[in-house]
Design an enzyme around this catalytic site. Structure first.
Site, PDB file in Angstrom:
ATOM      1  N   LYS A  71      69.384  69.252  74.530  1.00 44.66           N
ATOM      2  CA  LYS A  71      68.090  69.817  74.120  1.00 44.66           C
ATOM      3  C   LYS A  71      66.955  69.001  74.730  1.00 44.66           C
ATOM      4  O   LYS A  71      67.050  67.774  74.848  1.00 44.66           O
ATOM      5  CB  LYS A  71      68.001  69.818  72.590  1.00 44.66           C
ATOM      6  CG  LYS A  71      66.780  70.549  72.037  1.00 44.66           C
ATOM      7  CD  LYS A  71      66.828  70.601  70.507  1.00 44.66           C
ATOM      8  CE  LYS A  71      65.612  71.288  69.914  1.00 44.66           C
ATOM      9  NZ  LYS A  71      65.650  71.325  68.438  1.00 44.66           N
ATOM     10  N   SER A 146      64.914  75.694  66.252  1.00 38.91           N
ATOM     11  CA  SER A 146      64.273  75.431  67.531  1.00 38.91           C
ATOM     12  C   SER A 146      65.252  75.160  68.670  1.00 38.91           C
ATOM     13  O   SER A 146      64.870  75.154  69.831  1.00 38.91           O
ATOM     14  CB  SER A 146      63.327  74.241  67.392  1.00 38.91           C
ATOM     15  OG  SER A 146      64.052  73.068  67.017  1.00 38.91           O
ATOM     16  N   SER A 170      67.253  73.673  62.516  1.00 46.84           N
ATOM     17  CA  SER A 170      67.130  73.964  63.951  1.00 46.84           C
ATOM     18  C   SER A 170      68.418  73.887  64.757  1.00 46.84           C
ATOM     19  O   SER A 170      68.434  74.261  65.925  1.00 46.84           O
ATOM     20  CB  SER A 170      66.081  73.048  64.590  1.00 46.84           C
ATOM     21  OG  SER A 170      64.800  73.467  64.218  1.00 46.84           O
TER      22      SER A 170
END
Length: 477
Positions: A71, A146, A170
């Site tokens: 990420k 996210s 997330s």
């Protein structure tokens, strides 16, 4: 079956037997990325050269030759780490996050950095400063957020596994939307050193994988004490793969009545309850439990998280790194313009909200009260876990919504209702696929455990995975 369809443990077995080479595995994933990335948009940066160069000095560890996605809020030395924000465009950290360092030490290879909601603020990956990511099961739908890029990459076969971060859901919510497994470890189980902070008392790094076994494998590598993170807990290392047993006989499972009494998608509820029945058939004892203060979790979260974010994001001023506005005739106006131009709407909204709740006159009414509620929620979980091994709920109240459909920020915040309490309490939770709705969109089931109860949730998740046979389901792109 193509190499990109395989799990981490399947690839590892082939590599160990020398039936395939690390080069072939890497080529398979980059070929897949070339085929589908234009549709999915899971990545913001691809690291082909770095990945190929790393093959020459590959370490013979537990992940030797396994490519992984990271990420974009997790620091990677010399590789852009932008948090999908204009304000960090072209920022290249001078160091690796501890989790990245640990993956490399075990022979892991970085495929690239995945798209996300800007600074991890959002539940759809539509708040990315670059472009939205698309759900591989239906490209018109959101992948969640996210960590939407990480979940979409794994679901689409663009990575066998990925790292995400979870502040209020997330990792788990995009895993549910994309039909993969997402594990949020106990706060302090995995080092946050090198994670770009959103809300420091809530953030936690964890794996997103195709099956439960892979989540246990990655957690083995990334967990453990780190002196570089003061919130990292110094405890004996565990081998989480020892919990991968198809056995829940006698295990006590609680269903929080406050969750199941909410008005949410009936297909989600039906699939979750039918999965729970499978666990009952396997010998688990399932009972309803009560977490009376859980109804205040969302309100407390949306005070605490923005408050911490407003403090953490004060460091982005255009002076030392990242974007700097060309407009302004003084240092003060340069600061203001840099932040106005560099941050997106959702980030600005949360900074303003956080600054408001921390301001004099409102601190006691909001922030202090939210922290007291947080203590009550922690106590609720501690009380229930004295009598129950794990708790089960849906991961999300709906399946993946269409891109552009959720325009009201408050409505978007409500979608975190099942995941937020876990972060408030600092406990571990995993989302596993448990079926599909009538539109063939995945449904996720959440298993929660006590502090450092990762073993129990992995055992429950593994048993469920065997019963439902979900891990072979892949989207057609």
């Amino acid at each position: 079956m193509e190499l990109y369809d395989l799990t981490i443990h399947e690839l590892r077995d082939l590599l160990r037997k020398e039936e395939v080479s690390p080069e072939e595995v890497l080529d398979s994933f980059y070929k897949r990325i070339d085929e589908v990335e234009d549709k999915v948009k899971a990545y913001v940066t691809l690291t082909r050269d770095e990945a190929r160069n790393s093959l020459a000095s590959l370490k013979d560890g537990r992940l030797a030759g396994i490519p992984l996605a990271i990420k974009d809020n997790i620091s990677t030395r010399g590789i852009k780490t932008t948090c999908s924000s204009k304000i960090l465009n072209n920022y290249k950290p001078p160091y690796d996050a501890t989790v990245v360092k640990r993956l490399k030490e075990e022979g892991g290879i970085t495929l690239g950095k995945t798209n996300m909601d800007e600074f991890a603020m959002g539940s759809s990956t539509e708040n990315s400063g670059f472009y939205p990511t698309h759900n591989p099961w239906n490209l018109d739908h959101a992948p969640g957020g996210s960590s939407g890029g990480s979940a979409a990459a794994v679901a689409a076969g663009e990575a066998p596994g990925a790292l995400g971060s979870d502040t209020g859901g997330s990792i788990r919510q995009p895993a549910a939307f994309c039909g993969v497994v997402g594990l949020k470890p106990t706060y302090g189980c995995v080092s946050r050193y090198g994670l770009v902070a959103f809300a420091s008392s809530l953030d936690q790094i964890g794996p997103i994988t195709k099956d439960v076994t892979d989540s246990a494998l990655l957690l083995n590598v990334i967990s453990g004490h780190d002196p570089m993170d003061s919130t990292s807990v110094d405890r004996e290392k565990e081998d989480y793969t020892t919990y991968l047993k198809d056995d829940v006989k006698g295990m006590k499972i609680g269903l929080p009545e406050e969750y199941f009494s909410l008005d949410f998608n009936s297909e989600v509820k039906d699939k979750v309850m039918s999965a729970v029945k499978e666990l009952e058939k396997a010998g688990a004892i399932v009972e309803e439990v009560s977490l009376p203060n859980i109804e205040y979790a969302l309100a407390a979260y949306y005070i605490i998280a923005p408050a911490e974010a407003s403090s953490n994001l004060a460091r982005y001023d255009g002076v030392r790194y990242g974007y700097r506005s060309e407009n302004g005739d003084s240092v003060r106006s340069m600061f203001t313009n840099t932040r106005s131009e560099g941050f997106g709407d959702e980030v600005k909204r949360r900074i303003m909200l956080g600054t408001y709740v921390l301001s004099s006159g409102y601190y006691d009414a909001f922030y202090l009260k939210a922290q007291k509620v947080r203590t009550l929620i922690k106590e609720d979980f501690e009380r229930v876990f004295k009598d129950y091994d794990v708790l089960i709920s849906p991961t999300t109240p709906t399946t993946a919504f269409k891109l552009g459909e959720m325009t009201d920020p408050l409505e978007m915040y409500q979608s975190d209702v099942f995941t937020v309490p876990v972060n408030i309490a600092g406990i571990p939770a995993i989302s596993v696929p448990c079926g599909f709705d009538s539109n063939n969109l995945p449904i996720g089931l959440q298993i929660m455990g006590p502090h450092f109860g990762e073993g129990k949730i992995l055992q429950t998740a593994y048993t469920l995975e065997q019963a439902l046979n979900m891990k072979t389901k892949r989207p057609k792109l």
